[in-house]
Scaffold this active site. Structure first.
Site, PDB file in Angstrom:
ATOM      1  N   GLY A  63      -0.553  -2.117 -10.263  1.00  0.00           N
ATOM      2  CA  GLY A  63      -0.609  -0.660 -10.269  1.00  0.00           C
ATOM      3  C   GLY A  63      -2.054  -0.217 -10.363  1.00  0.00           C
ATOM      4  O   GLY A  63      -2.919  -1.014 -10.740  1.00  0.00           O
ATOM      5  N   CYS A  90      -0.931  -8.718 -12.041  1.00  0.00           N
ATOM      6  CA  CYS A  90      -2.076  -7.826 -12.218  1.00  0.00           C
ATOM      7  C   CYS A  90      -1.795  -6.799 -13.319  1.00  0.00           C
ATOM      8  O   CYS A  90      -1.672  -7.164 -14.479  1.00  0.00           O
ATOM      9  CB  CYS A  90      -2.412  -7.181 -10.879  1.00  0.00           C
ATOM     10  N   TYR A  91      -1.628  -5.524 -12.999  1.00  0.00           N
ATOM     11  CA  TYR A  91      -1.329  -4.532 -14.040  1.00  0.00           C
ATOM     12  C   TYR A  91      -0.111  -4.955 -14.854  1.00  0.00           C
ATOM     13  O   TYR A  91      -0.078  -4.804 -16.076  1.00  0.00           O
ATOM     14  CB  TYR A  91      -1.073  -3.164 -13.382  1.00  0.00           C
ATOM     15  N   HIS A 178      -2.779 -11.656  -6.644  1.00  0.00           N
ATOM     16  CA  HIS A 178      -1.589 -11.121  -5.961  1.00  0.00           C
ATOM     17  C   HIS A 178      -0.953 -12.195  -5.083  1.00  0.00           C
ATOM     18  O   HIS A 178      -1.361 -12.386  -3.941  1.00  0.00           O
ATOM     19  CB  HIS A 178      -1.985  -9.905  -5.104  1.00  0.00           C
ATOM     20  N   GLU A 180       1.745 -12.124  -3.545  1.00  0.00           N
ATOM     21  CA  GLU A 180       2.500 -11.548  -2.420  1.00  0.00           C
ATOM     22  C   GLU A 180       1.641 -11.309  -1.185  1.00  0.00           C
ATOM     23  O   GLU A 180       2.155 -11.131  -0.088  1.00  0.00           O
ATOM     24  CB  GLU A 180       3.181 -10.239  -2.863  1.00  0.00           C
ATOM     25  N   ASP A 236      16.798   0.179  15.205  1.00  0.00           N
ATOM     26  CA  ASP A 236      17.672   0.545  14.085  1.00  0.00           C
ATOM     27  C   ASP A 236      19.008   1.107  14.558  1.00  0.00           C
ATOM     28  O   ASP A 236      20.069   0.656  14.138  1.00  0.00           O
ATOM     29  CB  ASP A 236      16.980   1.566  13.172  1.00  0.00           C
ATOM     30  N   LYS A 384      12.655  -3.814   7.998  1.00  0.00           N
ATOM     31  CA  LYS A 384      12.724  -3.835   9.459  1.00  0.00           C
ATOM     32  C   LYS A 384      12.948  -5.250  10.014  1.00  0.00           C
ATOM     33  O   LYS A 384      13.753  -5.446  10.920  1.00  0.00           O
ATOM     34  CB  LYS A 384      11.415  -3.269  10.019  1.00  0.00           C
TER      35      LYS A 384
END
Ligand code: XMP
Length: 528
Positions: A63, A90-91, A178, A180, A236, A384
């Site tokens: 964050g 992190c945060y 991070h 990710e 979609d 997606k």
């Protein structure tokens, strides 16, 4: 009336508490890439709700705040006593440290941004199989000064003493980097360690399990009622049409409104494909005249969009009344739309979402009050790339699954200034050549969007012995992850040359092609 209870949806195995990080969604995507179902929820989610969901693991996201700021976001600290493994990123790690009695301060040496090699200090469940000195992505100003009781440091970097921490007994972990982010070389290993070995999740989130769970749910929700779907031909709405066709067959009616701003051959392709080949009922609505007449004399881009949006709603309203009544409207809402839009309207009787808007950019005025449908949104929890996989399993061809995004107002916002049939035909031909050449060069799937824009000015040229005075076409090709930011694609000169030659030779009213080399920001992808 009794409340119709829908079959319970699957609970996420990993719950991500969002503290405002730009990466929260990305964490969820990475976990799903490991075939584990994860959802992002607000940091305010109560302990009771978390216990009801009963996830196998919890991640506290990063964050933008510092944990010592007055309004720094928090979570209920009982979260650390639930016996559920927690990973703070992190945060999220700093918050965990502070809440459990440790100390966080501004970085001792300096803030650390970008790639940093991490040193593994000892064996741990979290960093198992992560190579010593491998690169991880850092982005932080604060650091941990003192660890809470029971924690040990398991990794450090040159600038950060506590790059990763662990409390093995309580199964609480933290990383300053991070995992990710794609630049974190062993990031996915860290994520897999947390979800599989530490949280004991099973790899059971697959396209097949999604379909097995979703098709009966749709049947149960809809019963014997009729469902309307506005088909646009994008990934979609096409996937949705296939999914609903599988679930409720003839109770589904697709409506395809041809506003006249589609690409060359598109309406024919869609009707041929859905209606004839797959026998999915599609009502073709030819509204070309109506739309182009409404745009007569209009040059302002915003006004164009508003007029097109309003007219779309009108046609939609008239046609759904003519074909209906329909009790349900199917929408291809995806998970990122849901995360972003908090205030949804729920039917007080059944708890189902009610449509007050048609999705995305057609939603100018919203649906009229007397035309309120209940919503069927079975793709609502998917990203997606997951929708593409579902589409593939249901039998949609690459031609649809891999197609570039196309804006709702279509070619009308790629003709600058006033739209006319003459300009539309010209742009359609140029656009067709662009796509054809980009596909032939093998670049189509690496590019986010490649298209032509028509400028309403005339420039001088010479062809044969004659001077020409005709429109220029702009070639716009961009690479992007999500359309929010984009870079112009470095198209090989040979491809550019072929596109330019063909457009100037084959499209009569064009004598010049220029290439847009603007990134977003500061430019947008579309020109209007
Ligand atoms: P911009 O031009 O804002 O576009 O950089 C970002 C992405 O959104 C698409 N786009 C639209 N899609 N209706 C849509 O359905 C619209 O009015 C619209 N305007 C832009 C654009 O093609 C790109 O993918």
């Amino acid at each position: 009336m009794s409340k119709k209870l829908l079959k319970k949806e699957r609970n996420p195995s990993i719950l991500i508490l969002d503290f405002g990080s730009q990466y929260s969604e990305l964490i969820a995507r990475r976990i799903r890439e490991a075939d584990v179902y994860s959802l992002v929820v607000s940091n305010f989610t109560s302990i009771k709700d978390i216990q009801d969901i009963n996830p196998k693991g919890i991640i506290l996201s990063g964050g933008p705040n510092s944990v010592y700021e007055d309004n720094a976001p928090k979570c209920d600290s009982k979260i650390f006593d639930l016996g559920i493994p927690v990973l703070g990123i992190c945060y999220g790690m700093q918050l965990m440290v502070k809440e459990l009695g440790g100390e966080v301060t501004p970085a001792i040496k300096k803030a650390e941004y970008g790639r940093a090699p991490i040193n593994i200090d000892c064996e741990s469940d979290l960093l198992s199989n992560v190579l010593d000195k491998s690169i991880m992505w850092m982005s932080h100003g604060d650091s941990i000064k003192k660890l809470p009781e029971g924690f040990v440091q398991i990794s450090h970097t040159e600038n950060t003493l506590h790059a990763a921490i662990s409390n093995k007994e309580k199964r609480l972990f933290g990383v300053q980097f991070h995992p990710e982010v794609i630049h974190s070389v062993f990031g996915m290993t860290v994520i897999k360690n947390f979800v599989y070995s530490i949280s004991n999740c099973k790899a059971d989130w697959t396209t097949e399990t999604f379909l097995e769970e979703t098709i009966p749910r749709i049947k149960q929700q809809v019963g014997d009622k009729k469902v309307l779907l506005a088909l646009s031909g994008g990934v979609d709405s096409s996937t949705l049409a296939f999914l609903l066709n599988r679930a409720i067959g003839k109770q589904l009616t697709c409506m395809f409104i041809d506003q006249g701003f589609m690409r060359k051959g598109e309406p024919e392709f869609l009707m041929e494909f859905f209606d004839k080949k797959f026998h999915i009922k599609v009502e073709y609505i030819n509204a070309r005249e109506r739309f182009i007449n409404k745009l007569n004399g209009i040059t302002d881009p915003e006004e164009k969009r508003k007029i097109i949006g309003r007219e779309f709603i009108r046609v939609f309203e008239e046609e759904s009344n003519r074909l209906g009544p329909f009790q349900y409207l199917a929408q291809g809402t995806l998970y990122p739309d849901v995360i972003e839009s908090a205030g949804t309207n729920l039917d007080p009787k059944t708890g189902e979402r009610i449509a007050v808007k048609i999705k995305s950019h057609h939603n100018v005025g919203g649906l009229p009050k007397d035309l309120q449908f209940k919503l069927v949104e079975p793709l609502r929890k998917l990203f997606k790339d997951e929708v593409r996989k579902v589409g593939g399993v249901l039998g949609l061809p690459d031609e649809i699954i891999k197609r570039h995004p196309f804006p709702g107002p279509g070619l009308a916002i790629r003709i600058l200034g006033e739209v006319s049939n003459e300009k539309l035909n010209c742009l359609r031909d140029a656009d067709w050549i662009v796509r054809d050449e980009i596909k032939k060069s093998g670049l189509y799937n690496d590019i986010w969007q490649a298209f032509a824009v028509l400028l309403p000015v005339k420039t001088v040229g010479v062809m044969g012995d004659k001077r020409t005075y005709a429109w220029p076409i702009v070639l716009r090709c961009v690479s992007s992850e999500d359309g929010m930011t984009a870079d112009w694609s470095r198209i090989p000169y040979e491809t550019l040359e072929r596109i330019s030659n063909r457009i100037v030779n084959e499209v009569e009213q064009v004598n010049r092609v220029v290439f847009d080399i603007t990134s977003k920001p500061p430019g947008t992808i579309e020109w209007e």
